[in-house]
Design an enzyme around this catalytic site. Structure first.
Site: not given
Ligand code: PAF
Length: 282
Positions: A30-31, A33-34, A37, A150-151, A155, A186
């Site tokens: 969903m943007g 980004l860090h 991602h 995994q965060k 989901q 993150m």
């Protein structure tokens, strides 16, 4: 990196790559980004010939309209990071491209228990929206591999069920959580925290580690109580849950058993920002 805003040219490019025998790895985002991602992109680059990322802030998965409105958008920086990481293609669709028939959906995904616990309980409708967009994206892209972090552990379990239930022949990779040096997971939501809150927020990871360290010798109710105090004392205003569960079904466990694959999960608010994290215990 080739950027596509529409489905038709994207599908043509994918078909071209596939007819040359190239595998497609897909990283939906969903943007904002860090490096979390980017670790998914790296995993895709390792496993597949072509890496495709998508950026789409999916309105269907926000149970809270304010959360949707406040979701950070940083498209130029995102494109820079993806190019730097050597992503081959980016899909950047509009809401209309993804949901041409509008936002209300006639399809209900049968997620059962997975939808009523933890994130499912506190964010009603969230996983329906996640399934809807991921299903749509998988249908367009038909990737060989799908990379999720995994965060967002629950989901990952939901998407695993989606792949099984709809016999989608895409392999799911769950990539370990990237962390700040403090231990804080993150997250795009961290951008909304003050420097001070960001420092305090690492207590979630400390609390999960506390649970992990003492899981074999302390009753789970005591561990959860202690973790709750740690997080509250650090300045979090609200805790949605701290739970110790079966890592496959996410059913809560009462006691430790070394043969059970176990995971501790937490969700809590600081400065009005909801953070989640988890840690595998054995
Ligand atoms: O994890 C996310 O960022 C989103 O839930 C996903 C998988 C991109 C679907 O919108």
């Amino acid at each position: 990196m080739i950027i596509f805003k529409e489905i038709t040219p994207l599908k043509e490019a994918i078909l071209q790559f596939k007819s040359n025998g190239e595998s497609i790895g897909f990283v939906p985002t969903m943007g904002a980004l860090h490096s979390g991602h980017i670790s998914l992109i790296k995993e895709s680059l390792k496993n597949d010939n072509i890496t495709l990322a998508s950026i789409f802030v999916n309105p269907a998965q926000f149970n809270d309209q304010k959360d949707f409105e406040k979701y950070p958008v940083a498209i130029e920086n995102d494109i820079f990071l993806l190019e730097q990481a050597k992503t081959d293609m980016l899909f950047l669709p509009s809401v209309n491209e993804i949901y041409p028939e509008g936002l209300s959906s006639p399809v209900k995904y049968g997620l059962g228990y997975l939808e009523t616990i933890l994130e499912g309980f506190y964010r009603p409708g969230h996983f329906q929206g996640v399934c809807r967009v991921v299903h749509r994206l998988l249908d367009i892209i038909k990737p060989d591999d799908l990379f999720l972090g995994q965060k967002d552990y629950q989901q990952c379990m939901v998407i695993r069920k989606l792949l099984t239930d709809f016999s989608i022949p895409t392999q799911l990779y769950i990539v370990p959580t990237e962390r700040e040096t403090s231990g804080l997971a993150m997250s795009s939501r961290n951008l909304r925290l003050s420097v001070e809150a960001k420092q305090k927020a690492s207590v979630i990871y400390d609390a999960l580690n506390f649970i992990k360290k003492h899981s074999a010798d302390t009753p789970f109710t005591v561990l959860k109580g202690h973790a709750l105090s740690m997080i509250t004392d650090a300045g979090f205003e609200k805790i949605d849950y701290i739970e110790i569960c079966d890592a496959t079904t996410l059913m809560p466990f009462e006691d430790y058993n070394k043969n059970n694959k176990t995971i501790a999960l937490a969700a809590a608010f600081i400065e009005g920002v909801r953070l989640i994290d988890n840690l595998l215990i054995n």
